[in-house]
Design a protein around this motif. Sequence first.
Motif, PDB file in Angstrom:
ATOM      1  N   ALA A  46       7.492  49.137  10.555  1.00  0.00           N
ATOM      2  CA  ALA A  46       8.681  49.175   9.707  1.00  0.00           C
ATOM      3  C   ALA A  46       9.821  48.501  10.435  1.00  0.00           C
ATOM      4  CB  ALA A  46       9.059  50.613   9.369  1.00  0.00           C
ATOM      5  N   TYR A  47      10.670  47.827   9.692  1.00  0.00           N
ATOM      6  CA  TYR A  47      11.871  47.222  10.244  1.00  0.00           C
ATOM      7  C   TYR A  47      11.575  46.302  11.423  1.00  0.00           C
ATOM      8  CZ  TYR A  47      13.615  50.905   7.295  1.00  0.00           C
ATOM      9  OH  TYR A  47      13.838  51.727   6.218  1.00  0.00           O
ATOM     10  N   GLY A  48      10.458  45.578  11.335  1.00  0.00           N
ATOM     11  CA  GLY A  48      10.102  44.608  12.357  1.00  0.00           C
ATOM     12  C   GLY A  48       9.572  45.217  13.634  1.00  0.00           C
ATOM     13  N   ARG A  49       9.210  46.537  13.597  1.00  0.00           N
ATOM     14  CA  ARG A  49       8.749  47.233  14.792  1.00  0.00           C
ATOM     15  C   ARG A  49       7.465  48.014  14.504  1.00  0.00           C
ATOM     16  NH1 ARG A  49      13.065  47.538  18.539  1.00  0.00           N
ATOM     17  NH2 ARG A  49      14.969  46.581  17.680  1.00  0.00           N
ATOM     18  N   TYR A  50       6.868  48.554  15.569  1.00  0.00           N
ATOM     19  CA  TYR A  50       5.645  49.341  15.389  1.00  0.00           C
ATOM     20  C   TYR A  50       5.738  50.651  16.155  1.00  0.00           C
ATOM     21  CZ  TYR A  50       4.067  48.055  20.110  1.00  0.00           C
ATOM     22  OH  TYR A  50       3.964  47.902  21.471  1.00  0.00           O
ATOM     23  N   TRP A  51       5.003  51.649  15.643  1.00  0.00           N
ATOM     24  CA  TRP A  51       4.914  52.960  16.278  1.00  0.00           C
ATOM     25  C   TRP A  51       3.485  53.465  16.169  1.00  0.00           C
ATOM     26  CZ3 TRP A  51       8.996  51.181  13.585  1.00  0.00           C
ATOM     27  CH2 TRP A  51      10.275  51.322  14.137  1.00  0.00           C
ATOM     28  N   ASN A  52       3.013  54.150  17.210  1.00  0.00           N
ATOM     29  CA  ASN A  52       1.709  54.808  17.201  1.00  0.00           C
ATOM     30  C   ASN A  52       1.905  56.258  17.627  1.00  0.00           C
ATOM     31  OD1 ASN A  52      -0.051  52.469  16.646  1.00  0.00           O
ATOM     32  ND2 ASN A  52       0.722  51.734  18.618  1.00  0.00           N
ATOM     33  N   PHE A  53       1.272  57.183  16.901  1.00  0.00           N
ATOM     34  CA  PHE A  53       1.397  58.605  17.199  1.00  0.00           C
ATOM     35  C   PHE A  53       0.007  59.225  17.265  1.00  0.00           C
ATOM     36  CE2 PHE A  53       4.993  57.259  14.552  1.00  0.00           C
ATOM     37  CZ  PHE A  53       6.072  57.566  15.379  1.00  0.00           C
ATOM     38  N   ASP A  54      -0.130  60.227  18.120  1.00  0.00           N
ATOM     39  CA  ASP A  54      -1.401  60.939  18.152  1.00  0.00           C
ATOM     40  C   ASP A  54      -1.452  61.972  17.038  1.00  0.00           C
ATOM     41  OD1 ASP A  54       0.040  63.183  18.974  1.00  0.00           O
ATOM     42  OD2 ASP A  54      -0.530  63.000  21.085  1.00  0.00           O
ATOM     43  N   GLY A  55      -2.508  62.798  17.031  1.00  0.00           N
ATOM     44  CA  GLY A  55      -2.723  63.726  15.933  1.00  0.00           C
ATOM     45  C   GLY A  55      -1.664  64.787  15.770  1.00  0.00           C
ATOM     46  N   VAL A  56      -0.845  65.036  16.789  1.00  0.00           N
ATOM     47  CA  VAL A  56       0.210  66.048  16.685  1.00  0.00           C
ATOM     48  C   VAL A  56       1.598  65.432  16.696  1.00  0.00           C
ATOM     49  CG1 VAL A  56      -1.186  67.915  17.627  1.00  0.00           C
ATOM     50  CG2 VAL A  56       0.093  66.437  19.182  1.00  0.00           C
ATOM     51  N   GLY A  57       1.663  64.095  16.530  1.00  0.00           N
ATOM     52  CA  GLY A  57       2.955  63.440  16.384  1.00  0.00           C
ATOM     53  C   GLY A  57       3.590  62.950  17.656  1.00  0.00           C
ATOM     54  N   ASN A  58       2.879  63.011  18.772  1.00  0.00           N
ATOM     55  CA  ASN A  58       3.430  62.493  20.020  1.00  0.00           C
ATOM     56  C   ASN A  58       3.352  60.969  20.020  1.00  0.00           C
ATOM     57  OD1 ASN A  58       3.893  65.085  21.223  1.00  0.00           O
ATOM     58  ND2 ASN A  58       1.682  65.223  21.575  1.00  0.00           N
ATOM     59  N   GLY A  59       4.437  60.327  20.424  1.00  0.00           N
ATOM     60  CA  GLY A  59       4.462  58.871  20.454  1.00  0.00           C
ATOM     61  C   GLY A  59       3.680  58.304  21.611  1.00  0.00           C
ATOM     62  N   LEU A  60       3.108  57.128  21.404  1.00  0.00           N
ATOM     63  CA  LEU A  60       2.344  56.451  22.449  1.00  0.00           C
ATOM     64  C   LEU A  60       3.183  55.338  23.069  1.00  0.00           C
ATOM     65  CD1 LEU A  60      -1.125  56.222  20.654  1.00  0.00           C
ATOM     66  CD2 LEU A  60      -0.162  58.090  22.009  1.00  0.00           C
ATOM     67  N   ALA A  61       2.679  54.770  24.131  1.00  0.00           N
ATOM     68  CA  ALA A  61       3.413  53.748  24.870  1.00  0.00           C
ATOM     69  C   ALA A  61       3.770  52.572  23.965  1.00  0.00           C
ATOM     70  CB  ALA A  61       2.576  53.266  26.046  1.00  0.00           C
TER      71      ALA A  61
END
Length: 712
Positions: free
Chosen positions: A559-574
């Motif tokens: 979204a908004y020209g960026r990326y995000w990855n989260f595990d199964g409980v919503g913790n963000g990844l590197a």
Amino acid sequence: MQAPRKAFVLYPQSNHQVKEYFVKSGRLAGALCVSLLAMAAHAAPPVPSAQKASTLQFVPFEAVVKFKGGTVHRMAAGESLQSVSTPLRLGLVKADASTRTASSDPTAATLALVRQLRARSDVEYAHPNYLFQLSATANDPLYPQQWHYPPIQLPQAWDITMGSANVRIGVLDTGRTTHPDLASKWHAEEYNAAAPGTSAMDTANWRHGTHVASIAGGATNNGVGTAGVCRNCKLVNIKVASANGQLSMTSVIRGIDWAISKNVQVLNMSFESQQPCSSTNATAVREAVARAIANGVNVVAAAGNQASPVTNTTPATCAGVVSVAATAPGNVLAPYSNYGSVTLAAPGGGGVHQPPYSGYGMGVGCPDDPGSSFYPYSEGVLAAWTTTPASGNAHCYRYLSGTSMSAPHVAGAIGLMLSVNPTLRPAQVKQLLTGSASPLPACNGQCGAGLLNVAAAVSNARNVSTGPCGAGMTRSCVIDAIGQYRRSDGSLVESVLAYGQLWTFDQYGQATGPARDLRSRPHYASGPCAYAPTGADCVIDSATTLDYPGFGAMDSVTAYGRYWNFDGVGNGLAGNGSSLRSVPRYANGPCAYAAANVDCRLDTRVLIDAPQWGGLVESISAYGRFWNFDAAGNPLAGSGSDVRTVARYANGPCAYAAAGSPCRFDSRELQLVPGQGIIETITAYGRYFVWDEFGNPMPGNGQALASVARFR
């Protein structure tokens, strides 16, 4: 990891080539189970369906018929029917004795009789011989003294529903007592927000919470005491008052957040602070209320008892709250009630008497109890009461007046509305309440939309669109992303993102609750939604879910020209929040087509772990083109090609694209269905497309999104 072989994922190859590959590799195409398909809508049958008929009552084997012409027609011999003539060309037609004896399904036989009559050229109309019934009332002995229910059309609403135990009404108040008319109504879980970890019982002198809860959902038709509005709803006790009766802001906020965590659908707040919700002093409450509404909770608040404009009252003036003024007998604004920009009004009782008697009415069956402040007035709302500890905590009933009493009428009404349509969003509930309210001319525009009309609100709630297309209102239906995740037990969870909200559906296409604002998910609120313009929807370009061996569940969004990855409980990844252009395969792929100094936006992105394709595959569409990458990020054959080079797309969604413009997908999903292969779904141009793993269109392919039941 080995790159996949000739999979059809966005490859520009013919259906024939794809078929040939899968046949040679031993894979067989299977029909997708109905639960994953959006089936086409059908026209309503000419007579009630058996399912609907089961909720209606009529005389079996009989039909009322009106014949054309000037005389009553007799049924011809051999039709196994007889007619009972009446004036005005009406007839009561009965199936013959042999038909009645032979039928094992009277409902179906009656509907068949109606269809047979409607097929006759000499019949003007025919329908079952319906039975009428009296509007539902309660057998509680004090019900006749509850003057406040007939004006809001509550008995007529009970003809539609008496509520559902699946609906939870949270009562943020002084706690509960052991009143027998409420004993069966409380949910097992309760909370003392004023003193967490301690009892949530009301041990103080003023049993306000018992009275409020009794109105919203007290036991009904049990031959005891009074009746509650939503008789079958569950009440959730959330004590926000301290031992000395104080309601602090921190207690209220804790109570709201606990209610959210327990999936409470309605919150009743019969209290107020004399300051506007927009005040900087009310920021914490304003944010808590916003969290509740974003999570699908309907928040109801009393307008206040200062006989002044409601504008200086919190939480009644918080955005999204259903604020309730009070009416007195005669459907007039109660003299004590705040007024003005309220949502609507409901009975709260009348008569402001000389201080200190204001609103304090008489008890019914109560012992003498100075602490309860009984006075000989009966203009108030009659509901359950428990006297003070000094008088033995006696359980009885009493009249009270105030907007504290009007609010739970509305909370109970919302419970009935959610009982017939549990996926209603708070904004829809509020709109239905105002749209169905009865005018109150005597209020001179100071009672919001008017007087609560429960029957109309419940009736209208049954047929409201609650899916993503309904959220689009007058806009064409656009779905931002669809994610399908299969649990370890094989059941499917489908997530649909649109208009800044998230819908979840089970494997049968049934919504698992109302839509929730994306900002209600903490990892989204602090991630992609933090980049959304203030006051605008949080728009996700693409979202994909994956349960990857050795890692587990993963939620990946752009979204908004960026990326995000989260595990199964919503913790963000590197790397979360990084620019898409910082990823080499994107920079050299889709982002190379984005204009300079403009965000790189992906239309769709899918991750799928398909053993038949060699493992993990990432598939992207953007700028009218597609890219496929293996697990190491290497581009696969055909990457960068126009999506129109794929036959199923050219003949499907791209056929609706404007000439000369790129063909764009709104959402795309690849789902590996055990034993049935890979199913591909796409939404674009307000339509829904679905193909089997050979690229063959499946039932429902190309239909309008608004005709798909779960999306309506």
